[in-house]
Design a protein around this motif. Structure first.
Motif, PDB file in Angstrom:
ATOM      1  N   PRO A 180     -46.745  46.575  62.720  1.00 28.33           N
ATOM      2  CA  PRO A 180     -46.410  47.973  63.015  1.00 28.33           C
ATOM      3  C   PRO A 180     -47.223  49.175  62.276  1.00 28.33           C
ATOM      4  CG  PRO A 180     -45.191  47.154  61.224  1.00 28.33           C
ATOM      5  CD  PRO A 180     -46.144  45.906  61.611  1.00 28.33           C
ATOM      6  N   GLN A 181     -47.225  50.316  63.103  1.00 26.83           N
ATOM      7  CA  GLN A 181     -47.750  51.320  62.501  1.00 26.83           C
ATOM      8  C   GLN A 181     -46.549  52.152  61.674  1.00 26.83           C
ATOM      9  OE1 GLN A 181     -49.127  54.153  65.304  1.00 26.83           O
ATOM     10  NE2 GLN A 181     -50.570  55.201  63.746  1.00 26.83           N
ATOM     11  N   LEU A 182     -46.704  52.515  60.488  1.00 29.99           N
ATOM     12  CA  LEU A 182     -45.744  53.034  59.690  1.00 29.99           C
ATOM     13  C   LEU A 182     -46.135  54.550  59.341  1.00 29.99           C
ATOM     14  CD1 LEU A 182     -45.338  49.878  57.231  1.00 29.99           C
ATOM     15  CD2 LEU A 182     -44.115  50.387  59.392  1.00 29.99           C
ATOM     16  N   PHE A 183     -44.944  55.184  59.025  1.00 31.02           N
ATOM     17  CA  PHE A 183     -45.263  56.706  58.840  1.00 31.02           C
ATOM     18  C   PHE A 183     -44.520  57.035  57.408  1.00 31.02           C
ATOM     19  CE2 PHE A 183     -44.898  55.225  63.336  1.00 31.02           C
ATOM     20  CZ  PHE A 183     -46.228  55.953  63.637  1.00 31.02           C
ATOM     21  N   ARG A 184     -45.043  58.130  56.985  1.00 28.37           N
ATOM     22  CA  ARG A 184     -44.319  58.913  55.685  1.00 28.37           C
ATOM     23  C   ARG A 184     -44.622  60.278  55.866  1.00 28.37           C
ATOM     24  NH1 ARG A 184     -48.314  56.158  51.229  1.00 28.37           N
ATOM     25  NH2 ARG A 184     -50.028  57.022  52.295  1.00 28.37           N
ATOM     26  N   TYR A 185     -44.069  61.141  55.269  1.00 26.20           N
ATOM     27  CA  TYR A 185     -43.995  62.466  55.145  1.00 26.20           C
ATOM     28  C   TYR A 185     -44.299  62.967  53.741  1.00 26.20           C
ATOM     29  CZ  TYR A 185     -44.282  67.361  56.823  1.00 26.20           C
ATOM     30  OH  TYR A 185     -44.689  68.698  57.380  1.00 26.20           O
TER      31      TYR A 185
END
Lengths: 435, 435
Positions: free
Chosen positions: A104-109
């Motif tokens: 998966p492509q994972l995201f964080r801010y």
């Protein structure tokens, strides 16, 4: 108008895409050899999924928003909660153990820092429905081979292995029994490889640990290994049990021939609170990069998220740190972009009809074929073919065409021969097969 | 807690993932034969990118939100604006024509209807930097082969081809010259295959078109084809020019042998306002599904988005409609999930060390290998291997092991032989290669 991607996000031009796809291909191929099956889930999830796993503590870094329907949505920051949701929801009927992988492509801010990305791709490999330590061995072996598949060796990286219950039993043997004290110690020890011991001690003392006990705990990390720990704490059955388990673990790693890749290291805690057993992290041996990969056993998570009893363990490995490591070691293959097999060269525009016919025929036979869309000088067409690294030029000239023939030129050896049109496909396939 | 994915989103269990990956694999392989290179962009973009392309009209369906930094963000609803951004930003130095493909996941936020998804994956193939009609031919041929790669034939689908400037010239020849009138007519005609002609006429009349002119426009769609149109409107140089262009287009399609796959159809408008030339849509010939694919030439978009002059054309093909079509035609391969080559069976737990050694050795040789993690009866291990469709069982028994041998059993033919351990790998590789 801004023409770059959003801050912290990557565009993949063909050269970058070829590198990324190379990483994915090697990962998939290795997972296949270990009998892992692919799965995937949406990049968006209800934010409740992550609250349920970690409480509010990690929500701050989540790339989240409220959608038009008033739902609180998260761009997935990690894959394991989605996996646990899928297993609890529909995977119960699957034969156990479940061995699954995903990329998966994972995201964080996070606050934007130089070079810090807000997304990455991460290989996730998990085994579910198995309590035995042989599953932990299988997973660490897969992790090792997912790195060896790129030409990395035991002089490049090492997997440090520890055990949460062992660390817990040792802390208890020192005299700390309150779970809150354990949490303080775990959090402090997690910093041990990045901070001086005195800072780590101060963290413990500020968290309410008595100074002498903090010293005793720090002393644990001076031990030479499992035998020394076992002999010093042989009065604790819990310590002895987990030492035996780890010894079985390393025995099986050795049976696989991987003893050069894994070592016991009590400092490995893994920040996330949900781990319940053996934990591990893979590190560059030069110490230049962040952890390459990390994981462990999380036997409670599927129950926490979905109310289903399901022992589980897994690891994640990101594309960014691995890519930096491959660059550092010079391990990217030089020829990642697929080369076109044939460039068709048109001596005269009147032959465009046979050119198109030939192009489609050769493509249908599996060859990759390119040609110019508009009339241009033969020299320019050759130049385009060479610039693009094409293997063969097929030249359609009026003279040869009257004999139902074309010229075939090997653009590496510069060898040129005349070939009958009906023999061309066979000749190309043969030559490409050879080399 | 809700254990399903968000409404309109799909989880991919291994069977679903295998089907999706099969579609991706065929698409990639076909794009490669046509010399297209992969690229990708982030799934999030500044919403301004879509405003710039379409004005506010399409913003309503965008899956959008405001991020923590106050930016208006969109989950990409289509790929072309990101491509135009990348080309305008960094692709100017690339040799032309650029031939790129990508398989992004795309998102939209519609009111939830039965079976309507909020995401799908879409193959995007684009050619940039080329004005000649040969590029339009190349793209339609690629579209056709991206469907033929699944076993679909000309009895399954057809590509309907039209031309925006031709339709514009015909409307002008009827006497309508105001661009606002053209927009009304285009929007009305776009409904022609889904609504009765009288509704379409009413749409035009309500938009300010005189009744007799609306009739004349509807009359255009009674014409038998390009020659009839050309002879009726031979007073319009613009009509003649575009008819000639389309005739060249179909001539080249025929040169490729694809005349059975493409036909002229003036009703194809393609809703999106940005098309500037030839447009096309691929349809199931039974008429059971929405369009399988659509695209066309959009010579102004890169300039609109990035201020760079760059002729361009492309198409999109989604995984959902294609998947429905393959199901309808029974064209899914039966054996999509990769089969494990070898299952190692342990007659006695004391042989786990050699089992692990053998497992790692065979995996390093490229074989996929599985085995049980905990002690269980031999019969149960065989059952697991059969259920999972494994090809070969390798049985480690104490008796054979004393002779440094194992039993090798073909799980299809039930044939069983004893093989020396040092010969096993070679024997397995040979047998698997054969069949």
């Amino acid at each position: 108008m801004e023409l770059s991607a959003l801050p912290g996000f990557r565009d993949f031009y063909p050269e970058d895409a070829a590198r990324r796809d190379f990483i994915f291909m090697r990962w998939r191929e290795t997972a296949r050899r270990y009998g892992f099956a692919p799965y995937d889930s949406p990049p968006l999830e209800n934010i409740e999924l992550y609250r349920r796993k970690s409480g509010d503590e990690l929500i701050g870094q989540i790339y989240g928003f409220t959608d038009k329907g008033g739902r609180e949505i998260a761009l997935r920051p990690e894959m394991t909660p989605s996996l646990a949701r899928m297993i609890a929801s529909g995977g119960q009927s699957l034969p156990k153990p479940v061995k699954w992988f995903s990329i998966p492509q994972l995201f964080r801010y996070e606050r934007q820092q130089r070079g810090r990305l807000r997304e990455h791709f991460q290989l996730n490999c998990d085994i579910l429905g198995e309590t035995g330590v042989a599953a932990d061995v299988e997973l660490v072996a897969l992790l090792v081979d997912c790195l060896c598949a790129f030409g990395l060796t035991e002089s490049d990286f090492r997997v440090r292995v520890s055990d949460r219950p062992l660390l817990g039993a040792l802390i208890a043997a020192v005299g700390l029994s309150d779970p809150a004290q354990h949490a303080v110690v775990f959090a402090a020890i997690d910093k041990l490889t990045r901070e001086p011991a005195e800072n780590v001690k101060r963290r413990m003392v500020e968290g309410g640990i008595v100074s002498s006990q903090a010293d005793q705990i720090l002393g644990l990390f001076q031990k030479k290994g499992l035998p020394e720990i076992a002999s010093e704490y042989d009065a604790s059955p819990a310590v002895c049990e987990r030492v035996l388990l780890l010894q079985r673990f390393f025995g099986m790693i050795e049976a696989m021939g991987l003893q050069g890749y894994a070592e016991f290291d009590l400092t490995v805690v893994r920040g996330l609170a949900y781990y319940t057993g053996i934990v591990f992290e893979a590190f560059d041996r030069k110490g230049k990069f962040r952890a390459i990969s990390g994981g462990g056993r999380y036997d409670q998570l599927v129950r926490t998220i979905g109310g289903v009893d399901m022992p589980a363990l897994g690891f994640g490995m990101g594309d960014v740190v691995l890519g930096e490591l491959l660059t550092d070691r010079g391990l990217w293959p030089t020829d990642l972009q697929p080369r076109t097999d044939v460039y068709l060269i048109l001596v005269h525009e009147s032959l465009r009809t046979p050119l198109l016919s030939l192009a489609h025929q050769l493509r249908s036979a599996g060859l990759s074929v390119d040609y110019g869309f508009t009339e241009s000088a033969v020299g320019k067409q050759f130049k385009t073919a060479s610039q693009r690294g094409v293997r063969f030029a097929v030249i359609l000239g009026p003279e040869e065409w009257q004999r139902h023939a074309v010229k075939l030129k090997n653009l590496e050896s510069r060898e040129e021969t005349e070939v009958g049109v009906e023999k061309l496909q066979e000749r190309l396939l043969e030559t490409l097969k050879k080399g």
